[in-house]
Design a protein around this motif. Structure first.
Motif, PDB file in Angstrom:
ATOM      1  N   SER A 155      -4.954   0.330  35.986  1.00  0.00           N
ATOM      2  CA  SER A 155      -4.210   0.375  36.827  1.00  0.00           C
ATOM      3  C   SER A 155      -5.342   1.424  38.128  1.00  0.00           C
ATOM      4  O   SER A 155      -6.271   1.987  37.611  1.00  0.00           O
ATOM      5  N   TYR A 156      -3.846   2.558  38.280  1.00  0.00           N
ATOM      6  CA  TYR A 156      -4.387   3.602  38.790  1.00  0.00           C
ATOM      7  C   TYR A 156      -4.882   5.160  37.693  1.00  0.00           C
ATOM      8  O   TYR A 156      -5.983   5.881  37.782  1.00  0.00           O
ATOM      9  N   PRO A 164       0.644   8.495  37.022  1.00  0.00           N
ATOM     10  CA  PRO A 164       1.162   8.470  38.087  1.00  0.00           C
ATOM     11  C   PRO A 164       2.591   8.150  37.886  1.00  0.00           C
ATOM     12  O   PRO A 164       3.400   7.969  38.868  1.00  0.00           O
ATOM     13  N   TYR A 165       2.811   7.650  36.866  1.00  0.00           N
ATOM     14  CA  TYR A 165       4.525   7.200  37.143  1.00  0.00           C
ATOM     15  C   TYR A 165       5.199   7.620  35.502  1.00  0.00           C
ATOM     16  O   TYR A 165       5.431   6.358  35.039  1.00  0.00           O
ATOM     17  N   LEU A 167       5.673   3.052  49.429  1.00  0.00           N
ATOM     18  CA  LEU A 167       6.781   3.876  49.177  1.00  0.00           C
ATOM     19  C   LEU A 167       7.431   4.697  48.104  1.00  0.00           C
ATOM     20  O   LEU A 167       7.681   5.707  47.979  1.00  0.00           O
ATOM     21  N   SER A 168       7.085   3.572  47.056  1.00  0.00           N
ATOM     22  CA  SER A 168       7.287   3.623  45.729  1.00  0.00           C
ATOM     23  C   SER A 168       6.629   4.807  45.139  1.00  0.00           C
ATOM     24  O   SER A 168       6.463   6.228  44.741  1.00  0.00           O
ATOM     25  N   GLN A 169       4.809   5.651  45.387  1.00  0.00           N
ATOM     26  CA  GLN A 169       4.308   6.078  44.886  1.00  0.00           C
ATOM     27  C   GLN A 169       4.618   7.656  45.827  1.00  0.00           C
ATOM     28  O   GLN A 169       4.307   8.870  45.359  1.00  0.00           O
ATOM     29  N   THR A 170       4.599   8.066  47.408  1.00  0.00           N
ATOM     30  CA  THR A 170       5.173   8.994  47.575  1.00  0.00           C
ATOM     31  C   THR A 170       6.077   9.469  48.682  1.00  0.00           C
ATOM     32  O   THR A 170       5.893  10.118  49.016  1.00  0.00           O
ATOM     33  N   VAL A 171       7.135   8.757  48.358  1.00  0.00           N
ATOM     34  CA  VAL A 171       8.376   9.516  48.296  1.00  0.00           C
ATOM     35  C   VAL A 171       8.869   9.658  47.330  1.00  0.00           C
ATOM     36  O   VAL A 171       9.239   9.345  46.165  1.00  0.00           O
ATOM     37  N   LYS A 172       9.421  11.160  47.563  1.00  0.00           N
ATOM     38  CA  LYS A 172      10.353  11.599  46.552  1.00  0.00           C
ATOM     39  C   LYS A 172      11.405  11.007  45.424  1.00  0.00           C
ATOM     40  O   LYS A 172      11.931  11.485  44.663  1.00  0.00           O
ATOM     41  N   ALA A 173      12.281  11.158  46.974  1.00  0.00           N
ATOM     42  CA  ALA A 173      13.866  10.284  47.373  1.00  0.00           C
ATOM     43  C   ALA A 173      14.023   9.358  48.226  1.00  0.00           C
ATOM     44  O   ALA A 173      13.533   9.667  49.400  1.00  0.00           O
TER      45      ALA A 173
END
Length: 643
Positions: free
Chosen positions: A180-181, A87-88, A230-236
């Motif tokens: 991790s993920y 996911p990174y 917040l870092s993973q699920t917000v596009k901007a």
């Protein structure tokens, strides 16, 4: 003497420079100086690169296409594929430097593999990076929690199927790895695996977000999860919660409950935050996502090497839990193995000569990758492999700093180390007694000296921080054994058996197992008197009768609280002492327990937070102890040296 180049080689650059304007003139029409000077793109992989870097949109069974980067050294053929699903950002993972050398563009841990002809593949999981589709945090397996026909298991299957059919340079064998993920996606690939998947090395995998990985530990909520969500699920506009750069202890304390914090910073707009807040107990939603349970219910068919760090500050639970779920299927030690290194989270993939103040014998990360991980993958993935010789259990014995192979895990016999009077420890059960302290939610025990910043190096190394900063606080009990005259070697997860009562109707208990260094230590003065935590873990009292059935505690009643500390291979050396600390908060890593009864601590109000007197009982019929997995190689009588 100055070494001079031949005339032709010295002259060439000047001839090229002179010819360049003419060449450019011949190739390009005159440029309108006021035209738009932005261009659509630039291929930074030049013809002289020593590698091939392909990007593909790989189709899944539902038509969604996943962005996939394939990298291998030029001339590679008949090669195994090593896959990571991330996911990174697959692009970022394969462009560490914009270089024409393959070792420079890939992560450091990939060098040993691409130098030996492996094809390295990184893929953005669906909905992130350049992949199509919807992103769901730790997307559950298709079934009751996922009514669609796709998940990480099917995506891994479809990806592997495409790779072995479309990457001509491969030998048709695939391994999967990542931390991790990426460890989670590696494990999910083992559910209904593709026939070409021949080996897996999940590292620090996210396995059970409630029991002991990222979001909860034994029921206590880990507040740093908000930043990750917040870092993973917000596009901007994602990243960290915008609380400023000050003391996070003060920021979380001022916010109140976890729910208040989420409301204050607008985090309830995030579906994943709402899900976590709505499921504070170990209900079917959490249980249905537990990967160790999913794998344990199936027959393992893919050889798997599970990896974790002894001081993993994020996912210490997952790899050992999966090992315990699968090891019974593998009596001949052919399919599943466990590795515990002296690392923080994901440090296995970086230089690992030290952790905080601790120094090891060389780069332990590279040692593991070259001596054990790569041979494991080679023997399952190469066309003409050497015989497999994978250790059933590989651990690094800190204290004496050496790698060890064991036939099983835990590799020690459990013996109780009792809390006793006079703030002492004893291998013999003492006479009955107790100690008390007042736990005040308005003044929770900090996880680190303030100011606290749960990021960067401070976050990565907090588990090895000197615990003297809380030793002596009135709300922390410290029990210390006598100076050891022989080493005590432990190999396994220490087990806590805490007999305690509270005047409140709920309460948390934190137990730390600590190696206390000698006050005089001329060989390493920085470690003189150091209190090194080997394991720190919390238990939320309302779950004493079951993690799915929270209930109020009866004030004054003595309860038996049982839980485990993280897995460890450690030698307490002669001249050291063993210490156990007990406290009722670890803030702001874990949210505060209000110590009154509320249906959900996530929604506790300011008036719900009350002081409570916690009583720890020892000896007699209520003998609190930490059960240590003492290894067979501890000298005879060493266990009594702490009396």
């Amino acid at each position: 003497m100055t070494r001079r180049l031949p005339l032709a080689r010295r002259a060439a650059p000047f001839l090229l420079a002179a010819a360049l304007p003419a060449a450019l003139s011949a190739q390009r029409a005159p440029t309108d100086t006021m035209a738009n000077e932005q261009v659509a793109g630039y291929d930074w992989v030049r013809p002289e690169a020593d590698y091939v870097r392909r990007t593909e949109m790989v189709p899944m069974r539902d038509g969604t296409r996943l962005y996939t980067v394939i990298v291998y050294r030029k001339g590679t053929h008949d090669a195994p594929i090593l896959l990571s699903r991330t996911p990174y950002d697959a692009d970022k993972a394969t462009s560490r430097n914009r270089s024409q050398l393959i070792e420079e563009i890939l992560p450091v841990a990939d060098a040993e593999f691409v130098d030996d002809g492996y094809i390295r593949v990184y893929q953005d999981v669906r909905g992130l990076g350049k992949s199509e589709g919807d992103y769901v945090m730790n997307r559950p397996l298709r079934g009751p929690l996922n009514p669609t026909k796709v998940d990480h298991a099917t995506d891994a299957y479809d990806t592997i199927d495409w790779l072995v059919k479309n990457v001509r340079e491969s030998n048709g064998k695939v391994g999967i790895t990542g931390s991790s993920y990426l460890g989670f996606t590696s494990l999910m690939a083992l559910i209904d695996p593709h026939p070409a998947l021949k080996a897996a090395v999940p590292q620090s995998p996210m396995v059970d977000g409630w029991m002991g990985d990222d979001w909860f530990h034994n029921g206590a909520f880990r507040t740093f999860g908000f930043d990750y969500d917040l870092s993973q699920t917000v596009k901007a506009g994602g990243g960290a919660v915008p609380k400023g750069g000050g003391d996070e202890y003060a920021a979380y304390l001022a916010a109140g409950s976890a729910g208040d914090y989420a409301r204050h910073y607008g985090l309830l707009d995030l579906p994943v935050v709402r899900k976590v807040l709505e499921h504070p107990s170990y209900d079917s939603w959490w249980q249905g996502q537990a990967v160790d349970k999913l794998l344990g219910a199936r027959k393992l068919t893919v050889p798997t090497m599970l990896v974790v760090g002894q001081w993993d500050q994020e996912d210490s639970y997952g790899a050992p839990a999966v090992y315990q779920a699968l090891e019974g299927q593998d009596p001949d030690n052919q399919l599943v193995s466990l590795v515990i290194g002296p690392w923080r989270h994901s440090q296995v993939n970086y230089e690992a000569r030290e952790l905080g103040p601790l120094k090891w014998e060389g780069d332990t990360g590279r040692q593991f990758r070259t001596r054990w991980m790569k041979p494991f993958l080679d023997c399952h993935l190469k066309t003409e492999p050497a015989p497999c010789d994978t250790p059933p259990v590989l651990t690094y014995a800190t204290g004496e700093n050496r790698w060890e192979v064991s036939p099983r895990w835990p590799a020690g016999q459990y013996r109780p180390l009792y809390l006793a009077g006079g703030a002492s420890l004893s291998w013999q059960k003492p006479a009955a007694g107790s100690d008390s302290y007042v736990s005040d939610p308005a003044k929770p025990v900090p996880m680190l000296p303030r100011p606290i910043h749960m990021q960067g190096e401070e976050w990565r190394t907090w588990l090895v921080h000197d615990q003297r900063f809380v030793d002596g606080r009135p709300d922390v009990l410290s029990y210390t054994g006598a100076v050891l005259n022989q080493p005590v070697h432990i190999k396994g997860a220490p087990k806590v058996d805490l007999r305690a009562a509270t005047t409140g109707r709920d309460g948390d208990f934190v137990v730390k197992l600590i190696d206390v260094y000698p006050e005089e230590n001329s060989a390493d003065p920085a470690m003189a008197g150091y209190q090194l935590a080997l394991g720190i873990e919390i238990f939320r009292g309302r779950y004493v009768n079951g993690f799915a059935t929270p209930a109020a505690l009866t004030p004054g009643k003595t309860y038996k609280f049982d839980w485990s500390l993280p897995n460890v291979d450690h030698v307490f050396l002669p001249g050291h002492r063993i210490m156990v600390q007990v406290q009722s908060s670890l803030f702001p890593l874990y949210d505060r327990n209000p110590q009154s009864w509320v249906p959900s601590i996530m929604d506790a109000r300011p008036r719900d937070y009350v002081k409570a007197t916690q009583t720890v009982r020892w000896g007699g019929d209520a003998a609190s102890a930490v059960w240590l997995p003492v290894a067979d190689d501890s000298p005879a009588g060493a266990a009594t040296a702490a009396n």
